[in-house]
Design a protein around this motif. Sequence first.
Motif, mmCIF file in Angstrom:
data_model
loop_
_atom_site.group_PDB
_atom_site.id
_atom_site.type_symbol
_atom_site.label_atom_id
_atom_site.label_comp_id
_atom_site.label_asym_id
_atom_site.label_seq_id
_atom_site.Cartn_x
_atom_site.Cartn_y
_atom_site.Cartn_z
ATOM 1 N N PRO A 24 35.151 44.936 8.082
ATOM 2 C CA PRO A 24 34.903 43.573 7.602
ATOM 3 C C PRO A 24 34.182 42.740 8.656
ATOM 4 C CG PRO A 24 37.178 43.808 8.308
ATOM 5 C CD PRO A 24 36.551 45.173 8.442
ATOM 6 N N HIS A 25 33.486 41.699 8.231
ATOM 7 C CA HIS A 25 32.896 40.689 9.128
ATOM 8 C C HIS A 25 31.778 41.219 10.025
ATOM 9 C CE1 HIS A 25 35.947 37.748 8.085
ATOM 10 N NE2 HIS A 25 36.888 38.623 8.361
ATOM 11 N N LEU A 26 31.359 42.476 9.843
ATOM 12 C CA LEU A 26 30.375 43.042 10.761
ATOM 13 C C LEU A 26 29.247 43.685 9.949
ATOM 14 C CD1 LEU A 26 30.063 43.315 13.809
ATOM 15 C CD2 LEU A 26 31.247 45.506 13.686
ATOM 16 N N GLY A 92 25.988 35.882 16.218
ATOM 17 C CA GLY A 92 27.397 35.643 15.946
ATOM 18 C C GLY A 92 27.794 34.191 15.777
ATOM 19 N N ARG A 93 26.871 33.317 15.377
ATOM 20 C CA ARG A 93 27.301 31.940 15.059
ATOM 21 C C ARG A 93 28.259 32.005 13.882
ATOM 22 N NH1 ARG A 93 23.991 27.072 16.500
ATOM 23 N NH2 ARG A 93 25.065 26.299 14.646
ATOM 24 N N HIS A 94 29.331 31.221 13.940
ATOM 25 C CA HIS A 94 30.350 31.359 12.895
ATOM 26 C C HIS A 94 29.839 30.918 11.525
ATOM 27 C CE1 HIS A 94 30.915 27.074 13.706
ATOM 28 N NE2 HIS A 94 31.515 27.003 12.537
ATOM 29 N N ARG A 122 32.469 35.336 6.659
ATOM 30 C CA ARG A 122 31.609 35.278 7.847
ATOM 31 C C ARG A 122 31.222 36.685 8.301
ATOM 32 N NH1 ARG A 122 33.702 33.547 13.913
ATOM 33 N NH2 ARG A 122 31.833 34.350 14.980
ATOM 34 N N LEU B 23 38.864 37.590 14.420
ATOM 35 C CA LEU B 23 38.096 38.570 13.644
ATOM 36 C C LEU B 23 38.663 39.955 13.950
ATOM 37 C CD1 LEU B 23 34.378 37.404 14.130
ATOM 38 C CD2 LEU B 23 35.893 36.964 12.183
ATOM 39 N N PRO B 24 38.962 40.759 12.924
ATOM 40 C CA PRO B 24 39.477 42.108 13.182
ATOM 41 C C PRO B 24 38.352 43.031 13.670
ATOM 42 C CG PRO B 24 39.177 41.786 10.834
ATOM 43 C CD PRO B 24 38.844 40.462 11.491
ATOM 44 N N LEU B 26 36.702 43.507 16.214
ATOM 45 C CA LEU B 26 35.590 43.040 17.033
ATOM 46 C C LEU B 26 36.142 42.429 18.318
ATOM 47 C CD1 LEU B 26 32.518 42.937 16.772
ATOM 48 C CD2 LEU B 26 32.740 40.689 15.734
ATOM 49 N N ILE B 60 37.655 37.170 19.169
ATOM 50 C CA ILE B 60 36.863 36.033 18.678
ATOM 51 C C ILE B 60 37.636 35.336 17.562
ATOM 52 C CG2 ILE B 60 34.668 35.402 17.582
ATOM 53 C CD1 ILE B 60 33.815 38.376 18.687
ATOM 54 N N TYR B 61 37.862 34.031 17.712
ATOM 55 C CA TYR B 61 38.540 33.290 16.635
ATOM 56 C C TYR B 61 37.638 33.222 15.397
ATOM 57 C CZ TYR B 61 42.295 31.694 19.718
ATOM 58 O OH TYR B 61 43.378 31.650 20.561
ATOM 59 N N GLN B 62 38.280 33.186 14.231
ATOM 60 C CA GLN B 62 37.552 33.143 12.951
ATOM 61 C C GLN B 62 36.484 32.047 12.920
ATOM 62 O OE1 GLN B 62 37.842 35.137 10.261
ATOM 63 N NE2 GLN B 62 39.828 36.175 10.462
ATOM 64 N N GLU B 63 36.756 30.901 13.570
ATOM 65 C CA GLU B 63 35.838 29.765 13.485
ATOM 66 C C GLU B 63 34.994 29.598 14.753
ATOM 67 O OE1 GLU B 63 35.598 27.728 10.768
ATOM 68 O OE2 GLU B 63 36.980 29.119 9.787
ATOM 69 N N GLU B 64 34.950 30.631 15.561
ATOM 70 C CA GLU B 64 34.314 30.520 16.877
ATOM 71 C C GLU B 64 33.030 31.342 16.910
ATOM 72 O OE1 GLU B 64 36.396 30.767 21.265
ATOM 73 O OE2 GLU B 64 36.645 32.500 19.962
ATOM 74 N N ASP B 65 31.954 30.802 17.487
ATOM 75 C CA ASP B 65 30.748 31.599 17.708
ATOM 76 C C ASP B 65 31.056 32.683 18.738
ATOM 77 O OD1 ASP B 65 29.577 29.695 16.090
ATOM 78 O OD2 ASP B 65 28.451 28.731 17.708
ATOM 79 N N THR B 66 30.363 33.815 18.650
ATOM 80 C CA THR B 66 30.618 34.884 19.617
ATOM 81 C C THR B 66 30.306 34.414 21.048
ATOM 82 O OG1 THR B 66 28.441 35.781 19.050
ATOM 83 C CG2 THR B 66 30.344 36.844 18.062
#
Lengths: 249, 249
Positions: A24-26, A92-94, A122, B23-24, B26, B60-66
């Motif tokens: 997921p998410h990637l 990787g911008r949220h 995301r 984020l899982p 990652l 990385i938090y769900q709402e955070e840019d990498t």
Amino acid sequence: MMEPSEPRDTLLIELVENGDRFLPHLSIDCVVFGFHASQLKVLLLKLTNADLYALPGGYIYQEEDTDQAGARILAERTGLTRIYLEQFGVFGRHDRTNNRVHQQIFESFGIPFDPDFWMWKRFVSIGYYALVDYDQVTPTPDLFSDRCDWHDVGTLPPLLFDHARLVEKALETLRLMLDHKLVGFNLLPEMFTMAELQGVYETILNRKFQRTNFQRKMLSLGILERVQKKYGGGSHKAPYLYRFDTGKA
Amino acid sequence: MMEPSEPRDTLLIELVENGDRFLPHLSIDCVVFGFHASQLKVLLLKLTNADLYALPGGYIYQEEDTDQAGARILAERTGLTRIYLEQFGVFGRHDRTNNRVHQQIFESFGIPFDPDFWMWKRFVSIGYYALVDYDQVTPTPDLFSDRCDWHDVGTLPPLLFDHARLVEKALETLRLMLDHKLVGFNLLPEMFTMAELQGVYETILNRKFQRTNFQRKMLSLGILERVQKKYGGGSHKAPYLYRFDTGKA
């Protein structure tokens, strides 16, 4: 459970019913460069029912290496199984993704909108750039697109999400790597003339080289093998053909 | 619900009870370079109860840019909030992580092993390299480590997972970027002598430069500002100090 009737239905079922087979998410997005008629080209998909274009992309299976996923995605879009492929960055911008267009395409397939569906979350995307021999590619649209075509890097149409930034970053990396790892050969057929090689360098770096200086520099690297002349039917004015000597690189 | 008694307990609760805030699959790993006593150093964590070292890393938090996550993780380990930080690659082999050591540390905290726990899954890691002023760093261990120290790049101890490959790739990127983006200044204090700058280049590139040639090349770039002499108490033999002129870069 849906029944597949053609290949793209098989992928749709995979995405909708077996989404947990992917990380997921990637995601992966690919900037595929080709060289044709003295232009550097990039392969784009035209999204169905939208005036919007996207880079070839896809997801990573749970048991798949990211590099394998990149190669698989490119094989699906180009027909090529051996491709020069390099990562060039993570995007990787949220808030980089907005899946409105993809949601509309899903709805046109008769799939009702579900805000919790994994594809609408995301996504952090891994950017790969590929260098291919233009003439070897069979551009093939994906589930969300009705066309797959080459476009000049200098005049790109409107692109999805941050894909314009991905093209820009891929191009910066290609320029940096052109001398460092001599990647330019991957844009040419197996055999090429010195003028063709110079054309690749001049187009990508956006500058002119003096012919004899360029030739001297390339030959001094000791990685070009001059091939026995094969065409021209005996004309001694036919240019030499060269081949990248992988044994020396 | 656990009650936090010190800062590392707060993070443990975050990971165990609020894992869905990240984020899982990652992660981020950071190769932090510093320059000290003519050596290029890298910051490593010694894992608790193991003869194994790891790069500073995190999630990385769900709402955070990498990029925000990378900066946050480095601030936690170094105390620095303004760091030169660049991505250098994605490490995505499906079998790259094996969390046995981390699982043992969790068990030592009294948390029973759960094979379905999100932290024990496959992780794709985004590699960042950082260039810091060695003297400004306060190395700080994390939840899984009892030490955080500088190590010479040339003599690294046993490293977790593929972290040795991450250091190698970060170093390749640093060498490539040293001339391209002149990143070497980030390893020095705000003011430095030409000899110190030459030392950084010679150590990273593993070659010697001729002093006057090096100085001529650096000055010709037009990005160094010569600072009024401040030390030496009047000796006219004290070397000039330079500063990187960000306005000209």
